[in-house]
Write an enzyme that holds these catalytic residues in place. Structure first.
Site, PDB file in Angstrom:
ATOM      1  N   CYS A 337    -102.639 -28.620  86.142  1.00  0.00           N
ATOM      2  CA  CYS A 337    -102.620 -27.830  87.370  1.00  0.00           C
ATOM      3  C   CYS A 337    -103.539 -26.612  87.316  1.00  0.00           C
ATOM      4  O   CYS A 337    -104.202 -26.281  88.310  1.00  0.00           O
ATOM      5  CB  CYS A 337    -101.196 -27.408  87.713  1.00  0.00           C
ATOM      6  N   ARG A 366     -98.012 -32.690  74.510  1.00  0.00           N
ATOM      7  CA  ARG A 366     -96.740 -31.974  74.568  1.00  0.00           C
ATOM      8  C   ARG A 366     -96.014 -32.123  73.241  1.00  0.00           C
ATOM      9  O   ARG A 366     -96.011 -33.210  72.651  1.00  0.00           O
ATOM     10  CB  ARG A 366     -95.871 -32.503  75.715  1.00  0.00           C
ATOM     11  N   GLN A 384    -101.865 -38.418  82.219  1.00  0.00           N
ATOM     12  CA  GLN A 384    -101.167 -38.309  83.498  1.00  0.00           C
ATOM     13  C   GLN A 384    -102.089 -38.746  84.632  1.00  0.00           C
ATOM     14  O   GLN A 384    -103.269 -38.381  84.649  1.00  0.00           O
ATOM     15  CB  GLN A 384    -100.753 -36.865  83.770  1.00  0.00           C
ATOM     16  N   ASP A 386    -102.577 -37.442  87.366  1.00  0.00           N
ATOM     17  CA  ASP A 386    -102.187 -36.148  87.905  1.00  0.00           C
ATOM     18  C   ASP A 386    -103.054 -35.797  89.109  1.00  0.00           C
ATOM     19  O   ASP A 386    -104.267 -36.020  89.098  1.00  0.00           O
ATOM     20  CB  ASP A 386    -102.374 -35.078  86.814  1.00  0.00           C
ATOM     21  N   HIS A 388    -103.379 -32.681  92.406  1.00  0.00           N
ATOM     22  CA  HIS A 388    -102.891 -31.455  93.026  1.00  0.00           C
ATOM     23  C   HIS A 388    -103.526 -31.346  94.407  1.00  0.00           C
ATOM     24  O   HIS A 388    -104.748 -31.473  94.550  1.00  0.00           O
ATOM     25  CB  HIS A 388    -103.209 -30.242  92.167  1.00  0.00           C
ATOM     26  N   LYS A 467     -88.683 -30.360  93.249  1.00  0.00           N
ATOM     27  CA  LYS A 467     -89.446 -31.601  93.139  1.00  0.00           C
ATOM     28  C   LYS A 467     -88.629 -32.790  93.614  1.00  0.00           C
ATOM     29  O   LYS A 467     -87.402 -32.771  93.629  1.00  0.00           O
ATOM     30  CB  LYS A 467     -89.904 -31.828  91.702  1.00  0.00           C
ATOM     31  N   HIS A 513     -97.963 -30.549  93.428  1.00  0.00           N
ATOM     32  CA  HIS A 513     -98.224 -31.222  92.154  1.00  0.00           C
ATOM     33  C   HIS A 513     -97.646 -32.632  92.287  1.00  0.00           C
ATOM     34  O   HIS A 513     -96.502 -32.777  92.731  1.00  0.00           O
ATOM     35  CB  HIS A 513     -97.501 -30.543  90.983  1.00  0.00           C
TER      36      HIS A 513
END
Length: 648
Positions: A337, A366, A384, A386, A388, A467, A513
C-alpha cells in the site's frame, strides 16, 4: 416463577436447577440432546451448566443442543477433560496443563517423560471410551485461590498452580469427573457420555504458553461430535483431505519444493509449478487490464521512517523483517500500500483522474512463527494480487461493487461457494471514529446492494480500516480465507494524498485496499486440493502427453508434438523404450488431461489415439482435432461468466 423456554411458559421452582425446568418444557428425546443452557436474568444472559440453580428474576432459558456450534464446542472441551483423565490413569506421572476446544476439535498439553506418538492412541482412546461409558457427571465446585493452589500443589500439578496464580479474583472454579479434577471456568456437558463419539487425531510438540524458553510439552489433538455418524463423516473428510494434500501432490507432480535448512517458509517453484503459476499470473494481469487497472511495481525495501508514518511500525512490526543499509534502517515490505500511495503522489491529481486503480503482483515478506508454517498455505514470502484504488468519496460504493463483481467472477470460474464477513474496528487501530463509521457503512451498503448475505466480525478489521473478508468453500466443505476489501480514510491523510476537486480546492481521496486471490501461493495450494492435483485443462502445465508404442513410432510422435505446440498446446512426448501400459500409468499419475498414443495406425494416418485422464477413450483423432478439443475444454470453465479464455 414463570420462565420462557422456546416459546413455552414454565413454572420454575425456587432453588431448582436448570435441567428440571428444561425437562418440563422439552420432550424426552429433545431434552437428552441438551448439553447446557443460556439463562437470562436481570437483563443479563449467561451460559451455564444444566446443574446450575435457576437464578432469581430469571425470565428465559434457552437450551444449547449437542449438534449446535456452541454445543459441539462444549462437547469437545469436555472431551479434552476426558482425554486428560484417561492420560492420568494410564500415565500417573503426567502433568496436565490446558485443554481447550479449537476449530473442529480440541487439544490437551501434557508434560510427560516420553512424548506421545500414534502408538499410544489406542490405549488412550480405549480408556476414554470406558470413561464415556460410565456417564460420569461433570461436577462444578468453587474454592478460594489459596485453597486451589494448595490442592494442585499437593497433586504435583505445578502448571495448574502457575495458571491459578495468574488469575484475577479471589475464587476459581473446578470440574471433576470421576477421579479427575481440573481447573476450568466451564460450563461442561452433563456427563462424560457425550464424549463417546471422539477420536485422537495426532500428537505434536508445543512450548508451555507458546514460549520457546519454556518446557516442551506433548500435545494430543482430537475431535468429538454429537454422534458417531457425524464423527465418521468428519473422519472420511479428513481422509479425503489427506488424499488432496497439496504438499504431497505438489511434490509428486513436480510443482514446488521447500528447503527448510536454507529458507524455511519460502517456496522453490519447480518448472511445472512455475509454468502453471505464470499462466495464472498472465491471466490475472489481463483481467485487471480489462477492468481498467494500471500495472505498477514498488520496491522491496522502504526506510523505517515510512513504516512509522503509516502506522505499520507501531501496529505490525512483529510481522515484519528489518535490515540495515549503511546508516539507515529499512523495513522489508509486508504489503504494497505505501508504494502505491507514493506512486499516486508522483503527479498532481484532479477529480477527473479518479479513480486511480493500481495493481501489483507484489512479493511480500511476513514473519510467521515456524510452528505456523504449512506448505503453500502459510509461508514467509508470498505474492499478493494486491491493488489499491484511490477515489473520491462519491465513487467509493461503486468501486467496492466493482471489486465484489471481480470476486464473484473468480469464484464462479473455479466453482467455489463462499461466505462473506464484515470485520469492524479492532482495539489496536488508528483513525477517527467518524472515518471508521463512514468506511464500515460503505462496506455494508455495498454488500447489501450486491445482494450478498454477510455476518459481522466484531473487532477483526485491519488497524487502519474495516474490511470485507471472503472465505471460499472447497469441494469437501473446508473454508479458506481468500479475498479481502478494506476501506481506508486514514493512510491517505497520513501521506497527504490529495486531488483537486470541481471547486478548485484540495480534497482527500479514499483508498480501497483489495486482494482477490490473496496470496498466490495459498490460492494455488487451495486449487491443488480443490482439484486433487488434476488441474483444469486451461491451467495444467502439461495439457497433453504423446506416448509411443515402440521406437519405430518416435518420428511420428515428435512430429505430432511439434504440430500441437505450433497450435498453442502445451505438450510433451514420451519416447522412452518402456511398455505402453507403464507410460500410460505415469501420465495418469501426473494427471495430464490428454494422453495421446501413437502406434502403427496413428503413424500412418498422422493422427493420435486420444485418452482422457479419467480413463475415457476418444479414439483416433487428427492433430487439428486434438488441438480443437483441448481449446474447447480450456474455454469451458469461462462460459457464462465475467471472464474469458484468451490464451494463444
Amino acid at each position: 416463577m414463570d420462565v420462557r423456554v422456546e416459546g413455552q411458559v414454565v413454572d420454575a421452582p425456587e432453588q431448582g436447577d436448570v435441567a428440571a425446568v428444561l425437562q418440563k418444557a422439552l420432550s424426552g428425546k429433545k431434552f437428552k440432546s441438551v448439553v447446557a443452557a443460556r439463562v437470562t436474568a436481570g437483563g443479563t444472559e449467561t451460559l451455564c451448566d444444566l446443574s446450575a440453580t435457576v437464578p432469581a428474576q430469571c425470565t428465559d432459558i434457552t437450551p444449547v443442543y449437542a449438534d449446535s456450534p456452541e454445543g459441539l464446542s462444549m462437547i469437545r472441551h469436555s472431551t479434552a477433560h476426558v482425554m486428560a483423565a484417561a492420560v492420568k490413569k494410564l500415565y500417573p506421572s503426567a502433568k496436565v496443563t490446558i485443554g481447550p476446544a479449537v476449530e473442529s476439535g480440541f487439544y490437551y498439553d501434557f508434560d510427560v517423560e516420553k512424548p506421545f506418538s500414534s502408538e499410544d492412541f489406542p490405549a488412550i482412546e480405549a480408556e476414554m471410551q470406558s470413561i464415556a461409558g460410565e456417564r460420569l457427571p461433570f461436577v462444578r465446585t468453587t474454592m478460594s485461590k489459596a485453597d486451589a493452589i494448595e490442592k494442585f500443589r499437593k497433586m504435583g500439578e505445578n502448571f495448574k498452580v502457575e495458571i491459578i496464580e495468574g488469575i484475577e479474583g479471589d475464587t476459581v472454579s473446578l470440574y471433576t469427573c470421576g477421579d479427575f479434577t481440573d481447573l476450568c471456568r466451564g460450563p461442561h456437558v452433563p456427563h462424560t457420555g457425550f464424549s463417546r463419539a471422539s477420536k485422537i487425531l495426532s500428537a505434536a510438540g508445543a512450548y508451555w504458553r507458546g514460549d520457546e524458553k519454556n518446557p516442551m510439552l506433548s500435545r494430543l489433538y482430537g475431535t468429538a461430535f454429537a454422534d458417531e455418524k457425524a464423527l465418521n463423516a468428519y473422519l472420511k473428510q479428513l481422509e479425503e483431505a489427506k488424499r488432496r494434500d497439496h504438499r504431497k501432490l505438489g511434490r509428486e507432480l513436480g510443482f514446488f519444493t521447500f528447503h527448510e535448512d536454507v529458507a524455511p517458509g519460502m517456496v522453490f517453484w519447480l518448472p511445472k509449478g512455475m509454468l502453471m503459476r505464470t499462466i495464472l499470473e498472465d491471466f490475472w494481469r489481463r483481467e485487471h487490464l480489462k477492468r481498467d487497472y494500471d500495472l505498477v511495481q514498488g520496491p522491496q525495501l522502504l526506510r523505517v521512517e515510512t513504516w512509522q508514518r503509516s502506522g505499520h511500525y507501531d501496529h505490525y512490526r512483529q510481522n515484519m523483517y528489518f535490515t540495515q543499509i549503511e546508516d539507515d534502517q529499512y523495513g522489508i515490505k509486508p504489503m504494497n500500500c505505501i508504494s502505491h500511495m507514493l506512486i499516486y503522489r508522483n503527479d498532481l491529481r484532479s477529480y477527473r483522474d479518479l479513480p486511480q486503480r493500481y495493481f501489483e503482483l507484489g512479493v511480500v515478506h511476513r514473519h510467521e512463527k515456524s510452528g505456523t508454517l504449512h506448505g503453500l498455505l502459510r509461508v514467509r514470502q508470498f505474492t499478493q494480487d494486491d491493488a489499491h484504488i484511490l477515489c473520491t468519496p462519491e465513487q467509493l460504493e461503486g468501486e467496492i461493487l466493482g471489486v465484489i463483481h471481480l470476486i464473484r467472477d473468480l469464484m464462479h470460474l473455479f466453482g467455489f461457494d463462499y461466505k462473506v464477513g464484515i470485520s469492524t474496528r479492532p482495539k489496536d487501530s488508528i483513525g477517527t471514529d467518524e472515518a471508521w463509521e463512514l468506511a464500515t457503512n460503505a462496506l455494508i451498503e455495498a454488500v447489501k446492494k450486491a445482494g450478498m448475505p454477510y455476518e459481522i466480525n466484531e473487532g477483526d478489521g485491519a488497524f487502519y480500516g474495516p474490511k470485507i473478508d471472503v472465505r471460499l468453500l472447497d469441494c469437501i466443505g473446508r473454508e479458506w480465507q481468500c479475498s479481502t476489501i478494506q476501506v481506508d480514510f486514514t493512510l491517505p491523510e497520513r501521506f497527504d494524498l490529495t486531488y483537486v476537486g470541481q471547486d478548485g480546492e484540495r480534497h482527500r481521496p479514499v483508498m480501497v485496499h483489495r486482494a482477490i486471490m490473496g496470496s498466490l501461493e495459498r490460492f494455488i495450494g487451495v486449487l491443488i486440493e480443490q482439484y486433487a492435483g488434476a488441474m483444469p485443462t486451461w491451467l495444467a502445465p502439461e495439457q497433453a502427453r504423446i506416448l509411443t508404442v515402440t521406437d519405430a513410432h518416435n518420428e511420428a510422435a515428435l512430429k505430432a508434438c511439434e504440430e500441437l505446440k505450433a497450435l498453442g498446446i502445451r505438450v510433451t512426448a514420451d519416447t522412452r523404450n518402456e511398455k505402453l501400459g507403464f507410460k500410460v500409468r505415469e501420465a495418469q499419475l501426473a494427471k495430464v488431461p490428454y494422453i495421446l498414443v501413437v502406434g502403427e495406425k496413428e503413424a500412418q494416418t498422422g493422427g493420435v489415439n486420444v485418452r482422457l485422464r479419467n480413463g475415457d477413450n476418444l479414439g483416433l483423432k487428427s492433430v487439428a482435432e486434438v488441438a480443437a478439443l483441448i481449446r474447447t475444454d480450456s474455454e469451458e470453465p469461462f462460459k457464462n461468466g465475467g471472464m474469458r479464455y484468451s490464451f494463444s
